[in-house]
Write an enzyme that holds these catalytic residues in place. Structure first.
Site, PDB file in Angstrom:
ATOM      1  N   HIS A  60      11.548  27.490  38.537  1.00  0.00           N
ATOM      2  CA  HIS A  60      11.714  27.769  39.969  1.00  0.00           C
ATOM      3  C   HIS A  60      13.112  27.352  40.435  1.00  0.00           C
ATOM      4  CE1 HIS A  60       9.810  27.472  44.269  1.00  0.00           C
ATOM      5  NE2 HIS A  60      11.081  27.841  44.335  1.00  0.00           N
ATOM      6  N   HIS A  62      16.858  28.976  42.675  1.00  0.00           N
ATOM      7  CA  HIS A  62      17.474  30.049  43.460  1.00  0.00           C
ATOM      8  C   HIS A  62      18.937  30.148  43.041  1.00  0.00           C
ATOM      9  CE1 HIS A  62      14.009  30.266  46.266  1.00  0.00           C
ATOM     10  NE2 HIS A  62      13.896  28.979  45.937  1.00  0.00           N
ATOM     11  N   ARG A  64      20.910  32.730  44.097  1.00  0.00           N
ATOM     12  CA  ARG A  64      21.615  33.329  45.249  1.00  0.00           C
ATOM     13  C   ARG A  64      22.421  34.580  44.913  1.00  0.00           C
ATOM     14  NH1 ARG A  64      18.268  30.694  48.392  1.00  0.00           N
ATOM     15  NH2 ARG A  64      18.743  28.504  48.739  1.00  0.00           N
ATOM     16  N   ASN A  94      14.341  35.845  46.348  1.00  0.00           N
ATOM     17  CA  ASN A  94      14.793  35.998  47.742  1.00  0.00           C
ATOM     18  C   ASN A  94      16.306  36.152  47.810  1.00  0.00           C
ATOM     19  OD1 ASN A  94      15.152  33.337  46.961  1.00  0.00           O
ATOM     20  ND2 ASN A  94      14.698  32.487  48.967  1.00  0.00           N
ATOM     21  N   HIS A 179       4.066  30.527  47.133  1.00  0.00           N
ATOM     22  CA  HIS A 179       4.703  29.612  48.093  1.00  0.00           C
ATOM     23  C   HIS A 179       3.676  29.418  49.208  1.00  0.00           C
ATOM     24  CE1 HIS A 179       8.109  28.420  50.921  1.00  0.00           C
ATOM     25  NE2 HIS A 179       7.168  28.775  51.766  1.00  0.00           N
ATOM     26  N   HIS A 232       5.909  24.181  44.246  1.00  0.00           N
ATOM     27  CA  HIS A 232       6.290  22.965  44.998  1.00  0.00           C
ATOM     28  C   HIS A 232       5.185  22.264  45.788  1.00  0.00           C
ATOM     29  CE1 HIS A 232       6.736  26.114  47.984  1.00  0.00           C
ATOM     30  NE2 HIS A 232       7.914  26.505  47.547  1.00  0.00           N
ATOM     31  N   ASP A 305      13.310  23.792  42.167  1.00  0.00           N
ATOM     32  CA  ASP A 305      13.522  24.497  43.434  1.00  0.00           C
ATOM     33  C   ASP A 305      14.991  24.341  43.865  1.00  0.00           C
ATOM     34  OD1 ASP A 305      13.130  26.121  45.586  1.00  0.00           O
ATOM     35  OD2 ASP A 305      11.645  24.865  46.586  1.00  0.00           O
TER      36      ASP A 305
HETATM   37 ZN   LIG Z   1       9.000  28.066  48.200  1.00  0.00          ZN
HETATM   38 ZN   LIG Z   2      12.012  28.016  46.155  1.00  0.00          ZN
END
Ligand SMILES: [Zn+2]
Ligand SMILES: [Zn+2]
Lengths: 428, 313
Positions: A60, A62, A64, A94, A179, A232, A305
């Site tokens: 997990h 990010h 970007r 995302n 999530h 998370h 995360d």
């Molecule tokens: Zn999340």
């Molecule tokens: Zn996340």
């Protein structure tokens, strides 16, 4: 050319190996693990006094990229991961555009091959555009290379749609990562609802905003007899719910992140936006429950995360500040300092939770130190201390509440596909 | 004594001595305010800017008059919440004002912690004129000043704060300040409008308004934001006034010599009945006057830090 790792304390969860061994790597593959191996004409890493473990796998993070390269891109993100001892990372969808089609998947895979320091595995969305309205082309995402699906950053609020997602994804044997956040309960809160939110006058998110949705998702997975992975986990109630569900035989796995066992809501004091994360940092009781969940196996993995943000997105009013913190470069030291040092987890447990289990959940052929396996290896000193300095992060972003913390545990070498990308603490 | 601090961000992190010092200074200021010649040189040569991201005629006027009565030059900047959302950085705005030779920036902002952020990034003194649902320290100081004027001291007084505690920066600042000065503060209001763990602030939380009112020396009503009703935090205005509003019958539960405060403007008939607002026990008008005196004191004390001569006294 061969690479020989001498005299390291090798720990592996799958093979049960736990002792001082030498490792021979050739053509990116582990050829031999044995005692007192002598070969000439080989590159040598002396691992005396250090642990040699499978390369860390992050389920997990990010990165970007695409869309927010000013925060992080695949090159800087994987450099940061390598410095943290990670050899494989799964990045959340995302992005902009979001990873809801095979073009973005291919872009990430290709760019990682060109610029990445470590293996990158994209996670696709559950719903088109992460809008929570219609299922994404989950089959096609899997076929293009997605290792899991998630609308991370946002919950799938519609319970019926979540049920369909679980059913549909199970046909393709792809993990659904949830999530968990009931947005109506969260109600635009910006930190945990509790004593700190009361005294700072900030709108709080009740811990039930997470737990209510954990309960929903467990019930849906149970009802549809499919599996689910809870992202998370941060609350006591969530840990209890997952523990009970596992006892009933629900196919659930769960993760937590280093900040949920090392910090409480107090870290937000004085409007410290570096400690603003989603889900928010909770109370001491929640932290204790998360630690107990890690100890008794309720929580299967530790994920970072990793959520880099530009300084201008943090150096503003608390309400406006972005949620998230840089995770790769502090994860292992936090695990060592808060879990291994106090005797909550052993190194074998760490290997299970940061290498073997995440790779199993994502269906990767990683996380194991064995002959014939890809040589993804991390070498760490768990006794050496360091003072975290965000300015030294390889991540483009410096948003971490751990700046200045004295932590135990240092990553010395990170070897990806047989090649050292970090050697003697230096990124190559 | 001298106020050592650069800023006044709230009453959470201020000592009882500092509060008393500000209130004592405000006594002098009130004398000036009540005199025929409201012109003193306390702030001569000082420059004061009000930076309001939220409308407030009262608070702003109170600060502006306080500055003017003491000879400061003042300017005001209004900014709407939408410009905050547009990404005009508060820090950049603050630094710009700073560079123009400003001594004090008075800020009101819809977000908690904004004055603290500004203060960290400017050389000027920063006064919090209300931030989000966090604090409104000058309002609490004027409330305490008003109580002291009538009762002499806050020590041992039972102060009942009634209404929307959750969203009230006035309540928060008063709780910090009054408990420091030895008052027994209690709160009551709809359960949906009470923040969690209030007890840890040294406050007693009552389930009914009646219990809170019993033997109270001071009763403080809070303004209800009517849009909270639309968010479902209480069912109707009618129900609110029936269960949480203050009327004469309820006020009888308080001590005979109890008096009523309200930060204003009052929703007549909702938080308080008109007979209470205009009644003998009400100090609401006095609060307005005292607000100017307290703000004069504060501006003077903050600009004097760094050792200006006492001569101006
Ligand atoms: Zn999340
Ligand atoms: Zn996340």
């Amino acid at each position: 050319m061969k690479l020989l790792i001498k005299n390291g304390h090798v720990v592996d969860a799958r093979t049960g190996r736990n002792g001082v061994f030498d490792i021979v790597i050739e053509d990116g593959i582990i050829r031999e693990i044995g005692k007192d191996i002598e070969i000439t004409s080989s590159d040598l890493i002396d691992a005396t006094g250090k642990y040699v473990i499978p390369g860390l796998v992050d389920a997990h993070c990010h990165l970007r990229d695409p869309g927010y390269e000013y925060k992080e891109d695949i090159e800087s993100g994987t450099a940061s991961a390598a410095m943290g001892g990670f050899t494989s990372v799964a990045c959340m969808p995302n992005t902009n555009p979001p990873i809801d089609n095979q073009t973005v998947i291919k872009y990430i895979i290709n760019k990682s091959k060109q610029e990445g320091y470590v293996n990158v595995y994209p996670i696709g969305t559950i719903t088109k555009g992460q809008r929570g309205e219609e299922l994404a082309e989950i089959g096609e995402l899997k076929f293009a290379g997605a290792v899991a699906i998630s609308d991370d950053g946002k919950p799938v609020m519609n319970s019926s749609l979540m049920k369909k997602a679980l059913q549909y994804a199970s046909m393709f044997d792809i993990t659904v990562i949830s999530h968990c956040e009931d947005l109506d309960l969260a109600d635009e809160g910006v930190m945990n609802e509790g004593y700190q939110s009361t005294i700072m006058g900030l709108k709080g998110v009740p811990s039930a905003a997470e737990s209510v949705m954990v309960a929903r998702d467990l019930l849906l997975a149970e009802y549809t007899n499919t599996s689910i992975h809870i992202a998370h986990v941060s609350t006591e109630a969530s840990v209890d719910l997952i523990r009970n569900a596992k006892k009933r035989g629900v196919k659930v796995t769960a993760e937590t992140c280093p900040h949920y066992f090392s910090l409480t809501e107090d870290a937000c004091g004085d409007f410290n936006t570096m400690a603003k994360v989603n889900p928010p940092l909770r109370t001491k009781k929640d932290v204790e429950a998360v630690i107990e969940g890690l100890r008794d196996g309720t929580i299967d993995i530790i994920a970072t995360d990793h959520a880099p943000h530009h300084i201008d997105e943090k150096n503003i009013e608390f309400n406006l500040a972005a949620s998230g913190m840089v995770g790769f470069e502090t994860a292992l030291p936090l695990v060592i300092t808060y879990l291994v040092d106090p005797g909550i987890l052993t190194i074998e447990d760490v290997v299970r939770k940061m290498c073997f289990n995440p790779s199993k959940i994502l269906g990767l052929n990683k996380g194991v130190l064995g002959e014939g396996r890809t040589a993804d290896i991390t070498i760490i000193d768990i006794n050496e201390e360091q003072i975290i300095d965000v300015n030294k992060f390889k991540s483009k972003s410096k948003n971490s509440p751990f700046d200045g913390f004295r932590l135990k545990g240092v990553v010395y070498h990170t070897i990806v596909n047989g090649k050292a990308v970090v050697r003697e603490k230096v990124l190559l | 004594m001298n106020l050592k601090r650069k800023d006044l961000l709230g009453l959470k992190d201020i000592s009882a001595e500092e509060i008393e010092y500000i209130l004592d200074t405000a006594k002098t200021m009130k004398m000036i305010l009540m005199s025929n010649n409201k012109k003193t040189p306390h702030l001569q040569g000082k420059s004061i800017v009000t930076l309001f991201y939220e409308n407030s005629t009262r608070t702003r006027l109170s600060f502006e008059l306080a500055s003017k009565y003491m000879g400061a030059s003042s300017a005001n900047i209004s900014s709407t919440a939408s410009s905050v959302a547009k990404g005009e950085s508060l820090i950049d705005t603050g630094r710009t004002i700073d560079r123009m030779g400003t001594d004090v920036i008075i800020i009101r902002h819809p977000m908690s912690g904004a004055p603290a952020l500004l203060a960290k990034n400017v050389k000027s003194s920063v006064i919090n004129a209300g931030d989000g649902i966090n604090e409104h320290p000058t309002q609490a100081l004027l409330d305490m000043f008003t109580i002291k004027e009538v009762k002499g001291s806050l020590k041992g007084l039972k102060v009942a704060i009634i209404g929307d505690i959750y969203h009230s920066r006035v309540a928060r600042s008063n709780i910090w300040g009054m408990t420091k000065l030895g008052a027994n503060v209690c709160v009551a209001g709809p359960a949906t409008l009470l923040p969690p763990l209030m007890e840890k602030l040294g406050v007693k939380v009552y389930n009914t308004v009646q219990e809170a009112l019993i033997d109270a020396d001071v009763v403080m009503g809070l303004r209800i934001q009517l849009e909270r009703q639309k968010k479902g935090l209480f069912p109707t205005i009618r129900e609110y006034s029936r269960f949480f509003g203050l009327d004469e019958k309820r006020l009888m539960l308080a001590k005979k010599d109890a008096f009523v405060l309200h930060p204003g403007p009052v929703n007549r008939g909702v938080e308080l009945t008109t007979s209470i607002i205009d009644g003998e026990q009400s100090l609401i008008n006095e609060q307005v006057t005292n607000g100017v005196a307290v703000r004069m004191a504060l501006l003077y004390l903050l600009t004097r830090r760094g050792g200006m001569s006492e001569a101006a006294n």
